[in-house]
Design an enzyme around this catalytic site. Structure first.
Site, short mmCIF file in Angstrom:
data_model
loop_
_atom_site.label_atom_id
_atom_site.label_comp_id
_atom_site.label_asym_id
_atom_site.label_seq_id
_atom_site.Cartn_x
_atom_site.Cartn_y
_atom_site.Cartn_z
N LYS A 44 78.52 50.48 18.43
CA LYS A 44 77.91 49.56 19.27
C LYS A 44 77.97 49.01 20.72
CE LYS A 44 74.94 46.16 15.89
NZ LYS A 44 75.32 44.79 15.16
N ARG A 61 100.16 46.01 6.63
CA ARG A 61 100.18 45.45 8.03
C ARG A 61 101.79 44.75 7.20
NH1 ARG A 61 94.85 42.25 9.18
NH2 ARG A 61 94.34 43.60 10.89
N GLY A 118 90.08 42.58 15.66
CA GLY A 118 89.91 41.70 16.79
C GLY A 118 90.33 41.77 17.84
N GLY A 126 88.80 47.74 15.83
CA GLY A 126 87.67 48.00 14.88
C GLY A 126 87.76 49.33 13.45
#
Ligand code: AMP
Length: 397
Positions: free
Chosen positions: A198, A37, A377, A354
Site C-alpha cells: 500500500k 532477533r 515498524g 514491513g
C-alpha cells in the site's frame, strides 16, 4: 550527536539492564520459529559477560492483556536462549517487585537473568516514571539493544535512561550506523526501492526518500495507485483511489527535485489472486478488466536493474510483487540480484521494514546485503526521518 556504546563504559562487576527485542514468532506448540532477533543480540550479551558484568535481560512478547496470558511469558525463551549462550539463564516471574529485585541482587558477574514480559505491566507502554525507576533500580547501568521498539517511548527504553546511564548495544549501534548515518551522509548515486502493498503505509518513506535520493524505484502493489493516478488502466489490481492526489503530489515533488522515478513498464497479470492463476505479461498500459497485476514483468526488472547499476547507496523496503507465491516472486528476485550485484561492486545496501526481510530471505540473497535491519515498524519510521525516542534517550558521547 554520536551516542555512547558498550565500548564507552566500564561494565566490570556491574549489573547491566539490557533491553532486547525478543518479540519472536512462535508456533502453536510455543516453539520459536525464527530466532534472528535473539541471535543478533548475542554479541552484546557475550561482550558483557566476557567483561565481568551480570546481565539482566528485559523484553516484551506480543500484546498481553491484564490477564497475563501464558503464551506471552518470556519463560518460553529460556531454553533456547540458554542454548544460544551455552550457559544457564535464570528467570524471574516478574520484571519488577520483590522477585525481580531478589534475582537481580543475587546475580553474579558472568550470570544471565531474563525478566518476565515487560508488557505484563501496562505502565511499560505508558512510559510510567515510577515503573521505569523500578526497572532501573535493578541495575547500575543500562544497554539498549532493542532497535525494534526504538520508535516507541516506553518505560524500558525511554524511561530507564532518566535514572541510570543507558548506552547502545552492538545491534542498536549497527542499526544507527547503517540507517541513521546513511540517511545523513549517503554516497551517491543513492537509489531507494519502495514496494509492498500500500501507498498509504509508505507515504512518509517515499516523501523522505525523495528529499535524499537520485532515483526512486516504485514497485509492488503500490505502483498501481501511481499508474491509475496517471490515467493508466489497472484492471482489478490493488489500488487506493483516495491516494491518487497524493501519488501525483509525490511524482511532482520528485520531478521538482530532479529525482528519477522508475515505475513498471510491464506487468505479470493474473485472472485471480492465487498461486495457480492463469498469467500473462502485458505492457503497463494494457491491463484488461478482470485481471490483476501481481508482479513486475521482465522488461520492468531490466529497467530496475539498470537503475541500480553503479549505485553507491541502496535502501530497499517492500517486495516488487506477491512474492509469497513462486509464480509472482520473479520481480522481487531480480531486484534482490541487482542489489546484491551493486553491493558486490561497493554499494552500501540496507533492507528493512514491513515484509522486506521475508521477501529477501525467499531470494536466498540475504548474506549479500550490507545491513538487514531487525526492525519492522521501527525501520520504516527511521526511514521516514522521524525522531526515534529509544535512540534519542541514549547517552551522548
Ligand atoms: P509491505 O509489508 O508493505 O512490505 O507489503 C508486503 C506485501 O505486499 C506482501 O504480502 C506482498 O504479497 C504484497 N504485494 C506486493 N505486490 C503486490 C501486488 N501487486 N498486489 C497485491 N499485493 C502485493
Amino acid at each position: 550527536m554520536a551516542k555512547k556504546t558498550l565500548k564507552d563504559i566500564d561494565v566490570k562487576g556491574k549489573k547491566v539492564f539490557v533491553r532486547v527485542d525478543y518479540n519472536v514468532p512462535f508456533d502453536e506448540n510455543l516453539n520459536i520459529t525464527n530466532d534472528t532477533r535473539m541471535v543478533r543480540t548475542l554479541p552484546t550479551i557475550n561482550y558483557l559477560l566476557d567483561n565481568g558484568a551480570a546481565v539482566i535481560l528485559a523484553c516484551h512478547i506480543g500484546r498481553p492483556t491484564e490477564a497475563r496470558e501464558d503464551k506471552f511469558s518470556t519463560k518460553h525463551l529460556v531454553k533456547h536462549l540458554s542454548e544460544l549462550l551455552k550457559k544457564d539463564v535464570k528467570w524471574a516471574a516478574d520484571c519488577v517487585g520483590p522477585e525481580a529485585e531478589k534475582a537481580a541482587a543475587d546475580l553474579k558477574p558472568g550470570e544471565v537473568l531474563l525478566l518476565e514480559n515487560l508488557r505484563y505491566h501496562k505502565e511499560e507502554k505508558k512510559n510510567d516514571p515510577e515503573f521505569a525507576k523500578q526497572l532501573a533500580s535493578l541495575a547500575d547501568v543500562a544497554v539498549d539493544d532493542a532497535f525494534g521498539v526504538s520508535h516507541r517511548a516506553h518505560a524500558s527504553n525511554a524511561g530507564v535512561p532518566k535514572y541510570i546511564e543507558t548506552v547502545a548495544g552492538f545491534l542498536m549501534e549497527k542499526e544507527i550506523n547503517y540507517i541513521g548515518n546513511t540517511l545523513e551522509n549517503a554516497q551517491h548515486p543513492f537509489v531507494a526501492i519502495i514496494g509492498g502493498a500500500k501507498v498509504s503505509d509508505k507515504i512518509g518513506v517515499i516523501s523522505n526518500m525523495i528529499d535524499k535520493v537520485d532515483t526512486i524505484i516504485i514497485g509492488g502493489g503500490m505502483a498501481h495507485t501511481f499508474d491509475a493516478a496517471k490515467g493508466l488502466p489497472i484492471g482489478d489490481s490493488l489500488c487506493e483511489p483516495d491516494k491518487y492526489d497524493l501519488a501525483r503530489e509525490l511524482l511532482k515533488k520528485a520531478e521538482d527535485k530532479g529525482v528519477k522515478v522508475v515505475l513498471p513498464v510491464d506487468l505479470v497479470i493474473a485472472d485471480k489472486f492465487a498461486a495457480d492463476a492463469n498469467t500473462k505479461t502485458v505492457p503497463v498500459d494494457q491491463v484488461p478488466d478482470g485481471w490483476q497485476a501481481l508482479d513486475s514483468g521482465v522488461k520492468t526488472s531490466e529497467e530496475y536493474t539498470k537503475a541500480l547499476a553503479g549505485a553507491k547507496t541502496v535502501i530497499w523496503n517492500g517486495p516488487m510483487g506477491v512474492f509469497e507465491f513462486d509464480a509472482f516472486a520473479k520481480g522481487t528476485l531480480a531486484v534482490a540480484k541487482a542489489v546484491a550485484k551493486a553491493t558486490d561492486e561497493g554499494a552500501v545496501s540496507i533492507v528493512g521494514g514491513g515484509d522486506s526481510v521475508a521477501a529477501l530471505k525467499k531470494t536466498g540473497l540475504t548474506e549479500k546485503i550490507s545491513h538487514v535491519s531487525t526492525g519492522g515498524g521501527a525501520t520504516l519510521e527511521y526511514l521516514e526521518g522521524k525522531e526515534m525516542p529509544g535512540i534519542a534517550a541514549l547517552a551522548d558521547k
